[in-house]
Design a protein around this motif. Structure first.
Motif, mmCIF file in Angstrom:
data_model
loop_
_atom_site.group_PDB
_atom_site.id
_atom_site.type_symbol
_atom_site.label_atom_id
_atom_site.label_comp_id
_atom_site.label_asym_id
_atom_site.label_seq_id
_atom_site.Cartn_x
_atom_site.Cartn_y
_atom_site.Cartn_z
ATOM 1 N N TYR A 125 -35.490 128.276 87.428
ATOM 2 C CA TYR A 125 -34.361 127.346 87.251
ATOM 3 C C TYR A 125 -34.375 126.771 85.827
ATOM 4 C CZ TYR A 125 -31.401 123.251 87.735
ATOM 5 O OH TYR A 125 -30.416 122.299 87.544
ATOM 6 N N ILE A 126 -35.546 126.321 85.385
ATOM 7 C CA ILE A 126 -35.666 125.741 84.040
ATOM 8 C C ILE A 126 -35.374 126.794 82.981
ATOM 9 C CG2 ILE A 126 -37.285 124.707 82.386
ATOM 10 C CD1 ILE A 126 -38.742 123.470 84.877
ATOM 11 N N TYR A 127 -35.974 127.973 83.141
ATOM 12 C CA TYR A 127 -35.830 129.019 82.122
ATOM 13 C C TYR A 127 -34.379 129.483 81.988
ATOM 14 C CZ TYR A 127 -36.310 133.191 79.347
ATOM 15 O OH TYR A 127 -36.153 134.123 78.357
ATOM 16 N N LEU A 128 -33.662 129.597 83.096
ATOM 17 C CA LEU A 128 -32.267 130.045 83.039
ATOM 18 C C LEU A 128 -31.393 129.092 82.224
ATOM 19 C CD1 LEU A 128 -31.720 131.365 86.677
ATOM 20 C CD2 LEU A 128 -31.746 132.720 84.563
ATOM 21 N N ILE A 129 -31.805 127.840 82.139
ATOM 22 C CA ILE A 129 -31.032 126.862 81.362
ATOM 23 C C ILE A 129 -31.510 126.795 79.921
ATOM 24 C CG2 ILE A 129 -30.404 124.412 81.141
ATOM 25 C CD1 ILE A 129 -30.582 124.282 84.239
ATOM 26 N N VAL A 130 -32.828 126.711 79.697
ATOM 27 C CA VAL A 130 -33.324 126.499 78.320
ATOM 28 C C VAL A 130 -33.573 127.793 77.558
ATOM 29 C CG1 VAL A 130 -34.322 124.262 78.963
ATOM 30 C CG2 VAL A 130 -35.787 126.271 78.923
ATOM 31 N N VAL A 134 -37.320 118.280 93.684
ATOM 32 C CA VAL A 134 -38.079 118.746 92.512
ATOM 33 C C VAL A 134 -37.124 119.325 91.460
ATOM 34 C CG1 VAL A 134 -39.817 120.386 91.684
ATOM 35 C CG2 VAL A 134 -40.192 119.175 93.835
ATOM 36 N N LEU A 135 -36.142 120.115 91.909
ATOM 37 C CA LEU A 135 -35.177 120.710 90.970
ATOM 38 C C LEU A 135 -34.334 119.630 90.293
ATOM 39 C CD1 LEU A 135 -34.033 123.874 92.958
ATOM 40 C CD2 LEU A 135 -35.540 123.794 90.964
ATOM 41 N N ARG A 136 -34.048 118.555 91.011
ATOM 42 C CA ARG A 136 -33.289 117.442 90.422
ATOM 43 C C ARG A 136 -34.123 116.782 89.313
ATOM 44 N NH1 ARG A 136 -28.376 115.877 89.256
ATOM 45 N NH2 ARG A 136 -28.237 113.643 89.053
ATOM 46 N N ILE A 137 -35.409 116.614 89.554
ATOM 47 C CA ILE A 137 -36.299 116.056 88.525
ATOM 48 C C ILE A 137 -36.314 116.982 87.312
ATOM 49 C CG2 ILE A 137 -38.737 115.592 87.964
ATOM 50 C CD1 ILE A 137 -39.031 114.495 90.842
ATOM 51 N N ALA A 138 -36.450 118.286 87.547
ATOM 52 C CA ALA A 138 -36.447 119.271 86.455
ATOM 53 C C ALA A 138 -35.135 119.185 85.679
ATOM 54 C CB ALA A 138 -36.650 120.679 87.006
ATOM 55 N N HIS A 139 -34.021 119.112 86.393
ATOM 56 C CA HIS A 139 -32.696 119.034 85.778
ATOM 57 C C HIS A 139 -32.594 117.809 84.862
ATOM 58 C CE1 HIS A 139 -28.348 119.709 85.581
ATOM 59 N NE2 HIS A 139 -28.225 118.406 85.702
ATOM 60 N N ASN A 140 -33.053 116.667 85.355
ATOM 61 C CA ASN A 140 -32.995 115.442 84.554
ATOM 62 C C ASN A 140 -33.880 115.541 83.311
ATOM 63 O OD1 ASN A 140 -31.152 114.267 86.265
ATOM 64 N ND2 ASN A 140 -32.702 113.219 87.486
ATOM 65 N N LEU A 141 -35.032 116.178 83.438
ATOM 66 C CA LEU A 141 -35.917 116.359 82.276
ATOM 67 C C LEU A 141 -35.284 117.300 81.242
ATOM 68 C CD1 LEU A 141 -39.402 116.560 84.024
ATOM 69 C CD2 LEU A 141 -38.600 114.735 82.521
ATOM 70 N N ILE A 142 -34.574 118.321 81.723
ATOM 71 C CA ILE A 142 -33.865 119.235 80.815
ATOM 72 C C ILE A 142 -32.792 118.461 80.052
ATOM 73 C CG2 ILE A 142 -32.280 121.224 80.721
ATOM 74 C CD1 ILE A 142 -33.836 122.303 83.238
ATOM 75 N N ILE A 143 -32.025 117.650 80.761
ATOM 76 C CA ILE A 143 -30.973 116.834 80.133
ATOM 77 C C ILE A 143 -31.598 115.916 79.073
ATOM 78 C CG2 ILE A 143 -29.287 114.985 80.547
ATOM 79 C CD1 ILE A 143 -28.189 117.334 81.899
#
Length: 197
Positions: free
Chosen positions: A39-44, A80-89
């Motif tokens: 999930y993280i890699y697909l965004i960053v 967990v994905l919501r936490i990851a999403h917020n950290l990406i933002i």
């Protein structure tokens, strides 16, 4: 003697961790690492950054569990994905604030301005998150204040039109808007929210 489940659920593992069994968090990380990392890699789109954000995500998960900030609703992975999403933002926001634009003598100043650069996927992600955060703040307002904000900012009505539609004076409509903004600002400060690009 208590028998341990062969295939414990996320709920079981979270409960075990909160009860002091640190090994259970390792099981949760192993169980969900592929989904979270992907999930993280697909965004960053950067392996090193994805690794860093993955680590930060589970550090925050552990802290939040220890502070009792997780309410189980059968959606541990989504949380967990919501936490990851917020950290990406947060990462994209910091990166954007630190970005500098080169300025050569022959280039016009206009091309060195961030606001004239093409919007990236990261910008869109941040903008959508800000809009979502603002909409959530509006939804938390008292009914009369929420109504004025929606009519003014989402429907584009003038205060005179708002007053007519809601059967109040213009001063009352203005007052409700003022209190809505005060309440929203207080919530933003209390929650230490960042609503800027």
């Amino acid at each position: 003697m208590k028998l341990r489940k062969i295939n414990p659920t996320d709920y079981d593992l979270v409960k075990q961790f909160i009860d002091g069994n640190d090994d259970s968090i390792d099981t949760l990380v192993i169980r969900h690492k592929d989904r979270v990392y992907t999930y993280i890699y697909l965004i960053v789109k950067n392996h090193q950054l994805s690794e860093d954000l993955f680590q930060d995500t589970f550090i925050k998960v552990i802290r939040s569990l220890r502070l009792g900030k997780y309410q189980d609703n059968g959606k541990f992975l989504a949380w967990v994905l919501r936490i990851a999403h917020n950290l990406i933002i947060d990462h994209f926001r910091k990166e954007k604030q630190n970005k500098t634009f080169s300025k050569d003598d022959y280039e016009l100043d206009i091309f060195n301005s961030a606001k004239y650069c093409e919007e990236t996927y990261e910008d869109e992600l941040i903008r959508n998150q800000i809009h979502s955060d603002i909409r959530n703040l509006v939804d938390e307002l008292p009914d009369d204040q929420r109504e004025v904000v929606i009519l003014r900012h989402y429907k584009g009505l003038s205060f005179k039109e708002i007053a007519n539609q809601t059967n109040v004076s213009i001063n009352t409509a203005l007052g409700r808007m003022r209190y809505a903004l005060i309440n929203m600002r207080k919530t933003i400060e209390d929650r230490n929210m960042s609503l800027t690009f």
